[in-house]
Design an enzyme around this catalytic site. Structure first.
Site, PDB file in Angstrom:
ATOM      1  N   ASP A 146      99.959  32.718 -16.208  1.00 29.28           N
ATOM      2  CA  ASP A 146      99.735  32.150 -14.877  1.00 29.28           C
ATOM      3  C   ASP A 146     101.096  31.885 -14.239  1.00 29.28           C
ATOM      4  O   ASP A 146     101.985  31.333 -14.893  1.00 29.28           O
ATOM      5  CB  ASP A 146      98.936  30.853 -15.000  1.00 29.28           C
ATOM      6  CG  ASP A 146      98.385  30.377 -13.679  1.00 29.28           C
ATOM      7  OD1 ASP A 146      99.189  30.149 -12.747  1.00 29.28           O
ATOM      8  OD2 ASP A 146      97.154  30.225 -13.561  1.00 29.28           O
ATOM      9  N   HIS A 192      87.784  35.094 -13.522  1.00 26.99           N
ATOM     10  CA  HIS A 192      88.858  34.847 -14.479  1.00 26.99           C
ATOM     11  C   HIS A 192      88.632  33.525 -15.196  1.00 26.99           C
ATOM     12  O   HIS A 192      87.959  32.629 -14.684  1.00 26.99           O
ATOM     13  CB  HIS A 192      90.233  34.875 -13.820  1.00 26.99           C
ATOM     14  CG  HIS A 192      90.424  33.919 -12.697  1.00 26.99           C
ATOM     15  ND1 HIS A 192      89.878  34.098 -11.443  1.00 26.99           N
ATOM     16  CD2 HIS A 192      91.133  32.766 -12.622  1.00 26.99           C
ATOM     17  CE1 HIS A 192      90.235  33.114 -10.650  1.00 26.99           C
ATOM     18  NE2 HIS A 192      90.999  32.267 -11.346  1.00 26.99           N
TER      19      HIS A 192
END
Length: 135
Positions: free
Chosen positions: A31, A100
């Site tokens: 991320d 996700h």
């Protein structure tokens, strides 16, 4: 594949990502706005907007990959735990509309907290909602 989906672009190799795991069905990458050390995302290679639209087989593949990554962060980053997070629709904080799962390593001393404090629910309301959900 929507033209403006950044995650589809990552799958296609057209957008940068630091990939940490992949198989024929999924890709996991770091991320770029991590909540904790090692925060990563797992996505299906196929575009599915969110939890409402993903088929069960693909959902199982993503969750299997999320578990694989959770074990890796436990074993390699010495994480004390892990949160798996999925957000579906804007009201639930979804900002990228490609299904996700966030794999968020947790550490005893990290500053991350639940956004709310659990409170006692109204037993009558809980029962009423449960009856509605049972149909």
């Amino acid at each position: 594949m929507p033209d403006d989906c950044i995650f589809c672009s990552i799958v296609a190799g057209d957008a940068p990502a630091t990939i940490v795991d992949e198989d024929e069905h999924t890709i996991a990458f770091m991320d770029i706005h991590p909540w904790t050390r090692g925060h990563a995302l797992v996505i299906p290679r196929e575009h599915h907007k969110n939890l409402y639209e993903i088929d069960e087989e693909t959902l199982c593949q993503v969750m299997t990959a999320a578990k694989r990554l959770a074990l890796k962060v436990r074993d390699t980053l010495d994480a004390d735990g892990v949160n798996l997070l999925n957000s579906t629709e804007r009201a639930a904080w979804q900002t990228v509309f490609h299904f996700h799962v966030h794999v968020i390593p947790r550490y005893e001393d990290d500053p991350l907290e639940l956004p709310v404090r659990p409170q006692e629910g109204d037993p009558d309301e809980i029962k009423e909602i449960a009856e509605k959900l049972r149909g």
